[in-house]
Design a protein around this motif. Structure first.
Motif, PDB file in Angstrom:
ATOM      1  N   ARG A  73      59.084  -3.608 133.795  1.00 60.62           N
ATOM      2  CA  ARG A  73      59.906  -2.680 133.250  1.00 60.62           C
ATOM      3  C   ARG A  73      59.995  -3.249 131.746  1.00 60.62           C
ATOM      4  N   TYR A 101      61.099   2.263 130.159  1.00 56.78           N
ATOM      5  CA  TYR A 101      59.880   2.620 130.915  1.00 56.78           C
ATOM      6  C   TYR A 101      59.898   1.515 132.320  1.00 56.78           C
ATOM      7  N   GLY A 103      57.617   0.843 135.630  1.00 58.46           N
ATOM      8  CA  GLY A 103      56.294   1.287 136.330  1.00 58.46           C
ATOM      9  C   GLY A 103      56.332   1.454 137.737  1.00 58.46           C
ATOM     10  N   ARG A 104      55.515   1.997 138.325  1.00 54.46           N
ATOM     11  CA  ARG A 104      55.469   1.959 139.809  1.00 54.46           C
ATOM     12  C   ARG A 104      55.252   0.761 140.426  1.00 54.46           C
ATOM     13  N   ASP A 120      57.459   6.801 142.141  1.00 54.70           N
ATOM     14  CA  ASP A 120      56.625   6.900 140.989  1.00 54.70           C
ATOM     15  C   ASP A 120      57.143   6.206 139.676  1.00 54.70           C
ATOM     16  N   ALA A 121      56.504   5.850 138.663  1.00 56.45           N
ATOM     17  CA  ALA A 121      56.925   5.402 137.560  1.00 56.45           C
ATOM     18  C   ALA A 121      57.835   6.489 136.711  1.00 56.45           C
TER      19      ALA A 121
END
Length: 180
Positions: A73, A101, A103-104, A120-121
């Motif tokens: 992240r 943000y 991430g996955r 999901d991200a």
């Protein structure tokens, strides 16, 4: 985590319905990663703040990733601080705009999370504004904070109820702080 032996895919049936079921086992594990944080003054009033986190963990016996380890992240924020005026009752006024943000979690295979697939991200936009106001000798801090401003539908990796509902949507908070 090991799935129950009878092949019921990690679900236990009860009077209230189906419940997630897992067995936790101790393992010899190796953790590594990084937490990074920095502030960079672009000008004397504009600052970029970054907070990034990456964590990895592997079971050394099975060479598989451990479950429930947070995905990578990064949170970046631009903050503009206004000039203080000596004749004004306002001080330390600022505006900030940022994005988070996440991430996955692509390290979650059937061994590392046998019950729930990784979500999901996602990207969340946030903003904040604040100031300090002088009332005689009393100072009051005022602020407004907005999270998930784009009202993004997302599901957090650590939320065990993620298959049933999204995380919280847009949120606006007002803040008043009166130091004693």
């Amino acid at each position: 985590i090991r799935q129950p032996a009878d092949g019921d895919a990690g679900l236990a049936l009860g009077i209230g319905g189906a419940y997630l079921q897992a067995e936790y086992m101790q393992a010899d594990a190796r953790f590594w990663g990084a937490d990074l944080s920095f502030d960079y003054a672009l000008t004397n009033r504009l600052t970029l703040n970054n907070k990034t986190s990456l964590v990895y963990a592997k079971n050394r016996e099975t060479d598989s990733y451990l479950p429930f380890i947070t995905p990578g992240r990064t949170d970046n924020t631009l903050r503009y601080s206004f000039e203080d005026r000596t004749s004004s009752r306002l001080s330390d006024s600022y505006l900030a705009l940022g994005g988070l943000y996440v991430g996955r979690q692509n390290r979650s295979d059937a061994q590392s999370d046998p019950v729930l697939a990784a979500p999901d991200a996602y990207f969340l936009l946030h903003a904040e504004a604040g100031t300090q106001l002088q009332f005689g000798k009393q100072q009051v801090e005022l602020g407004i904070v907005g999270s998930n401003l784009l009202n993004t539908s997302y599901r957090g990796y650590h939320n065990r109820l993620r298959d049933f509902a999204d995380e919280m949507g847009r949120m606006i908070m007002f803040r008043i702080k009166v130091p004693l």
